[in-house]
Design a protein around this motif. Structure first.
Motif, PDB file in Angstrom:
ATOM      1  N   ARG A   1       7.049  -9.653  -0.174  1.00 33.41           N
ATOM      2  CA  ARG A   1       5.804  -9.644   0.601  1.00 33.41           C
ATOM      3  C   ARG A   1       4.581  -9.736  -0.294  1.00 33.41           C
ATOM      4  N   ASN A   2       4.676  -9.206  -1.511  1.00 32.43           N
ATOM      5  CA  ASN A   2       3.571  -9.267  -2.460  1.00 32.43           C
ATOM      6  C   ASN A   2       3.303 -10.679  -2.955  1.00 32.43           C
ATOM      7  N   MET A   3       4.201 -11.609  -2.665  1.00 32.55           N
ATOM      8  CA  MET A   3       3.998 -13.001  -3.059  1.00 32.55           C
ATOM      9  C   MET A   3       3.417 -13.820  -1.910  1.00 32.55           C
ATOM     10  N   ASN A   4       2.735 -13.142  -0.999  1.00 27.83           N
ATOM     11  CA  ASN A   4       2.051 -13.790   0.126  1.00 27.83           C
ATOM     12  C   ASN A   4       3.009 -14.499   1.083  1.00 27.83           C
ATOM     13  N   ILE A   5       4.176 -13.932   1.254  1.00 29.77           N
ATOM     14  CA  ILE A   5       5.170 -14.499   2.158  1.00 29.77           C
ATOM     15  C   ILE A   5       5.082 -13.785   3.503  1.00 29.77           C
ATOM     16  N   SER A   6       5.200 -14.553   4.581  1.00 31.18           N
ATOM     17  CA  SER A   6       5.111 -13.961   5.910  1.00 31.18           C
ATOM     18  C   SER A   6       6.277 -13.000   6.148  1.00 31.18           C
ATOM     19  N   GLU A   7       6.088 -12.105   7.109  1.00 33.71           N
ATOM     20  CA  GLU A   7       7.135 -11.130   7.403  1.00 33.71           C
ATOM     21  C   GLU A   7       8.421 -11.813   7.859  1.00 33.71           C
ATOM     22  N   HIS A   8       8.269 -12.836   8.699  1.00 36.33           N
ATOM     23  CA  HIS A   8       9.446 -13.544   9.210  1.00 36.33           C
ATOM     24  C   HIS A   8      10.210 -14.216   8.070  1.00 36.33           C
TER      25      HIS A   8
ATOM     26  N   LEU B   1       5.535 -13.513 -16.146  1.00 32.92           N
ATOM     27  CA  LEU B   1       6.294 -12.275 -16.213  1.00 32.92           C
ATOM     28  C   LEU B   1       5.428 -11.015 -16.178  1.00 32.92           C
ATOM     29  N   PRO B   2       4.321 -10.939 -16.942  1.00 33.45           N
ATOM     30  CA  PRO B   2       3.521  -9.706 -16.885  1.00 33.45           C
ATOM     31  C   PRO B   2       3.041  -9.386 -15.479  1.00 33.45           C
ATOM     32  N   GLU B   3       2.678 -10.433 -14.696  1.00 35.41           N
ATOM     33  CA  GLU B   3       2.220 -10.182 -13.334  1.00 35.41           C
ATOM     34  C   GLU B   3       3.373  -9.737 -12.435  1.00 35.41           C
ATOM     35  N   ILE B   4       4.529 -10.367 -12.615  1.00 31.89           N
ATOM     36  CA  ILE B   4       5.708  -9.929 -11.878  1.00 31.89           C
ATOM     37  C   ILE B   4       6.036  -8.490 -12.251  1.00 31.89           C
ATOM     38  N   GLU B   5       5.877  -8.163 -13.538  1.00 31.86           N
ATOM     39  CA  GLU B   5       6.112  -6.789 -13.985  1.00 31.86           C
ATOM     40  C   GLU B   5       5.150  -5.830 -13.293  1.00 31.86           C
ATOM     41  N   LYS B   6       3.898  -6.249 -13.127  1.00 36.95           N
ATOM     42  CA  LYS B   6       2.920  -5.382 -12.451  1.00 36.95           C
ATOM     43  C   LYS B   6       3.324  -5.139 -11.003  1.00 36.95           C
ATOM     44  N   ILE B   7       3.712  -6.217 -10.325  1.00 40.57           N
ATOM     45  CA  ILE B   7       4.169  -6.090  -8.940  1.00 40.57           C
ATOM     46  C   ILE B   7       5.387  -5.175  -8.874  1.00 40.57           C
ATOM     47  N   ALA B   8       6.339  -5.426  -9.773  1.00 43.41           N
ATOM     48  CA  ALA B   8       7.579  -4.645  -9.772  1.00 43.41           C
ATOM     49  C   ALA B   8       7.293  -3.170 -10.039  1.00 43.41           C
ATOM     50  N   GLU B   9       6.426  -2.900 -11.017  1.00 45.45           N
ATOM     51  CA  GLU B   9       6.135  -1.513 -11.370  1.00 45.45           C
ATOM     52  C   GLU B   9       5.435  -0.787 -10.231  1.00 45.45           C
ATOM     53  N   ARG B  10       4.417  -1.436  -9.648  1.00 46.35           N
ATOM     54  CA  ARG B  10       3.678  -0.804  -8.556  1.00 46.35           C
ATOM     55  C   ARG B  10       4.581  -0.516  -7.369  1.00 46.35           C
ATOM     56  N   GLU B  11       5.368  -1.512  -6.961  1.00 46.23           N
ATOM     57  CA  GLU B  11       6.235  -1.332  -5.797  1.00 46.23           C
ATOM     58  C   GLU B  11       7.368  -0.353  -6.082  1.00 46.23           C
ATOM     59  N   TRP B  12       7.811  -0.293  -7.344  1.00 42.24           N
ATOM     60  CA  TRP B  12       8.872   0.655  -7.682  1.00 42.24           C
ATOM     61  C   TRP B  12       8.372   2.093  -7.560  1.00 42.24           C
ATOM     62  N   GLN B  13       7.148   2.353  -8.014  1.00 39.42           N
ATOM     63  CA  GLN B  13       6.597   3.705  -7.908  1.00 39.42           C
ATOM     64  C   GLN B  13       6.416   4.109  -6.441  1.00 39.42           C
ATOM     65  N   ILE B  14       5.966   3.166  -5.625  1.00 40.13           N
ATOM     66  CA  ILE B  14       5.850   3.427  -4.182  1.00 40.13           C
ATOM     67  C   ILE B  14       7.232   3.686  -3.595  1.00 40.13           C
ATOM     68  N   HIS B  15       8.200   2.889  -4.029  1.00 44.70           N
ATOM     69  CA  HIS B  15       9.564   3.013  -3.524  1.00 44.70           C
ATOM     70  C   HIS B  15      10.169   4.369  -3.896  1.00 44.70           C
ATOM     71  N   LEU B  16       9.985   4.797  -5.148  1.00 46.55           N
ATOM     72  CA  LEU B  16      10.482   6.112  -5.565  1.00 46.55           C
ATOM     73  C   LEU B  16       9.844   7.222  -4.748  1.00 46.55           C
ATOM     74  N   THR B  17       8.547   7.097  -4.497  1.00 49.11           N
ATOM     75  CA  THR B  17       7.847   8.095  -3.685  1.00 49.11           C
ATOM     76  C   THR B  17       8.476   8.205  -2.306  1.00 49.11           C
ATOM     77  N   ASN B  18       8.728   7.053  -1.683  1.00 52.83           N
ATOM     78  CA  ASN B  18       9.313   7.059  -0.338  1.00 52.83           C
ATOM     79  C   ASN B  18      10.736   7.613  -0.332  1.00 52.83           C
ATOM     80  N   LEU B  19      11.527   7.264  -1.365  1.00 62.56           N
ATOM     81  CA  LEU B  19      12.884   7.812  -1.458  1.00 62.56           C
ATOM     82  C   LEU B  19      12.849   9.332  -1.613  1.00 62.56           C
TER      83      LEU B  19
END
Length: 205
Positions: free
Chosen positions: A46-53, A124-142
């Protein structure tokens, strides 16, 4: 933290789980894998501007790709598994757009080409930023999901609002809890929450 508490789900360590899913027909391992990583992969897409569907379709393709590739991989060579998942997601997004662009007429293809240019500009650095941010959110939710059975709904509501940055006075107004009880409830949940976060990091990273 006491991991003998059967009321709290304890995940396999990342390495143990990946070894288990190398058996493509180990349904319990793949169910656990999906339970842990599905929301994270979905958020990265979703962070890559992809629609929900479209995200739903791409997510399924990512899971199929992982089902095919993980059994043949030397996973010890993957430095950060979450970054590897993000790169697989990115590649599937690119493939999805290429496939769709072949079916489109010239006018709509220009939109797809613009999306392709955007994706190709991600490094890669930008993908890393996306991955890191979403991973921290994901850990919080878990972690929140795991500790939820141990506290009242009010205590969890107070803590969720507090980590969202809502001021204590506003939390008191929204929940109907006395202002002087907010910090007490928050402190009770906080220590368990951070213990879970730490354990999840040790298990899954």
């Amino acid at each position: 933290m006491d991991h003998s508490d059967n009321s709290t789900q304890t995940y396999s360590t990342r390495k143990t789980l990946i070894e288990r899913v190398k058996d493509q027909y180990n349904e319990s391992a793949w169910k656990e894998f999906a339970n842990i990583y599905t929301h994270y992969i979905y958020a990265v897409i979703r962070n890559m501007n992809i629609s929900e569907h479209d995200t739903e379709e791409i997510h399924q393709k990512v899971m199929v790709k992982l089902w095919k590739k993980l059994p043949q991989m030397d996973t010890d060579q993957i430095r950060r598994f979450r970054s590897y998942l993000a790169m697989v997601a990115k590649n599937e997004v690119k493939q999805f757009i290429r496939s769709r662009s072949r079916r489109q007429d010239r006018e709509t293809r220009a939109v797809a080409d613009a999306s392709m240019n955007y994706l190709n500009s991600i490094r890669l650095p930008e993908i890393e930023k996306i991955a890191e941010r979403e991973w921290q959110i994901h850990l919080t939710n878990l972690a929140l999901k795991k500790i939820e059975p141990h506290f009242s709904k009010k205590a969890m509501e107070v803590f969720r609002l507090s980590i969202e940055g809502v001021p204590p006075d506003e939390i008191a107004r929204r929940t109907g809890i006395a202002r002087n009880s907010i910090n007490t409830l928050k402190a009770r949940v906080k220590s368990r929450f951070f213990a879970e976060i730490q354990q999840l990091r040790e298990d899954l990273q």
